[in-house]
Scaffold this motif. Sequence first.
Motif, PDB file in Angstrom:
ATOM      1  N   THR A  63       0.854  -1.183   0.000  1.00 12.71           N
ATOM      2  CA  THR A  63       0.000   0.000   0.000  1.00 12.71           C
ATOM      3  C   THR A  63       0.893   1.237   0.000  1.00 12.71           C
ATOM      4  N   LYS A  64       0.327   2.368  -0.380  1.00 16.93           N
ATOM      5  CA  LYS A  64       1.093   3.620  -0.404  1.00 16.93           C
ATOM      6  C   LYS A  64       1.600   4.002   0.976  1.00 16.93           C
ATOM      7  N   GLU A  65       0.858   3.586   2.011  1.00 11.06           N
ATOM      8  CA  GLU A  65       1.267   3.917   3.378  1.00 11.06           C
ATOM      9  C   GLU A  65       2.500   3.119   3.812  1.00 11.06           C
ATOM     10  N   CYS A  66       2.664   1.923   3.254  1.00 10.89           N
ATOM     11  CA  CYS A  66       3.757   1.040   3.702  1.00 10.89           C
ATOM     12  C   CYS A  66       4.974   1.038   2.777  1.00 10.89           C
ATOM     13  N   ILE A 105       7.450   2.818   0.630  1.00 16.10           N
ATOM     14  CA  ILE A 105       7.930   4.184   0.400  1.00 16.10           C
ATOM     15  C   ILE A 105       8.665   4.296  -0.936  1.00 16.10           C
ATOM     16  N   HIS A 120       7.591   1.643   5.368  1.00 19.50           N
ATOM     17  CA  HIS A 120       7.166   2.245   6.636  1.00 19.50           C
ATOM     18  C   HIS A 120       6.353   1.179   7.351  1.00 19.50           C
ATOM     19  N   LEU A 151       3.760   0.020   9.768  1.00 20.26           N
ATOM     20  CA  LEU A 151       2.619   0.467  10.540  1.00 20.26           C
ATOM     21  C   LEU A 151       2.586  -0.292  11.870  1.00 20.26           C
TER      22      LEU A 151
END
Length: 168
Positions: A145-148, A150, A162, A164
């Motif tokens: 995902t875009k959150e994880c 980078i 990243h 979470l």
Amino acid sequence: MEQYLQVGVVSSTHGIRGEVKVYPTTDDAARFKKLKEVFAETKHGNVPLAIEQVKFFKNMVILKFKGIDNINDVEKYRGCPLLVTRENAVKLAPGEYFLCDLIGLSVSTDTGEELGTLTEVIRTGANDVYVVKTKNEKEVLIPNTKECIIEVSLEKNTMTVHLLEGLL
């Protein structure tokens, strides 16, 4: 990087005229319509096969190869992966990667901590999940995902993630 990319696997013969049923391992089975040639990965090496006809049946692709006109000649390819060269592979958009190119990447966190090596990609309905094996042989599952994720650098053979809360 691998020279060949898998697009399907011959599951069985189809009829008696040399056709085969192929389980597609590509995201878009319709791409078989554009292919002129595939390579069957056999015990004796990769065998080039020119595609004469493509049909679709349920979730399978039915292929007819040039010069193979009966069931006996095509039976030997049952269970063989079908490959294409990178030149004949789907063109990727920026930020897209072939899964086989991600295996072996060195994974580190956005805080600079070395996490481990990406060993497997699990395909799920929502998003892929990357399996990272740490130095102490534990597995960390990281969603794509875009959150994880980078940064991915195939040139440097690295991935920056990243983590979470709860992933470790």
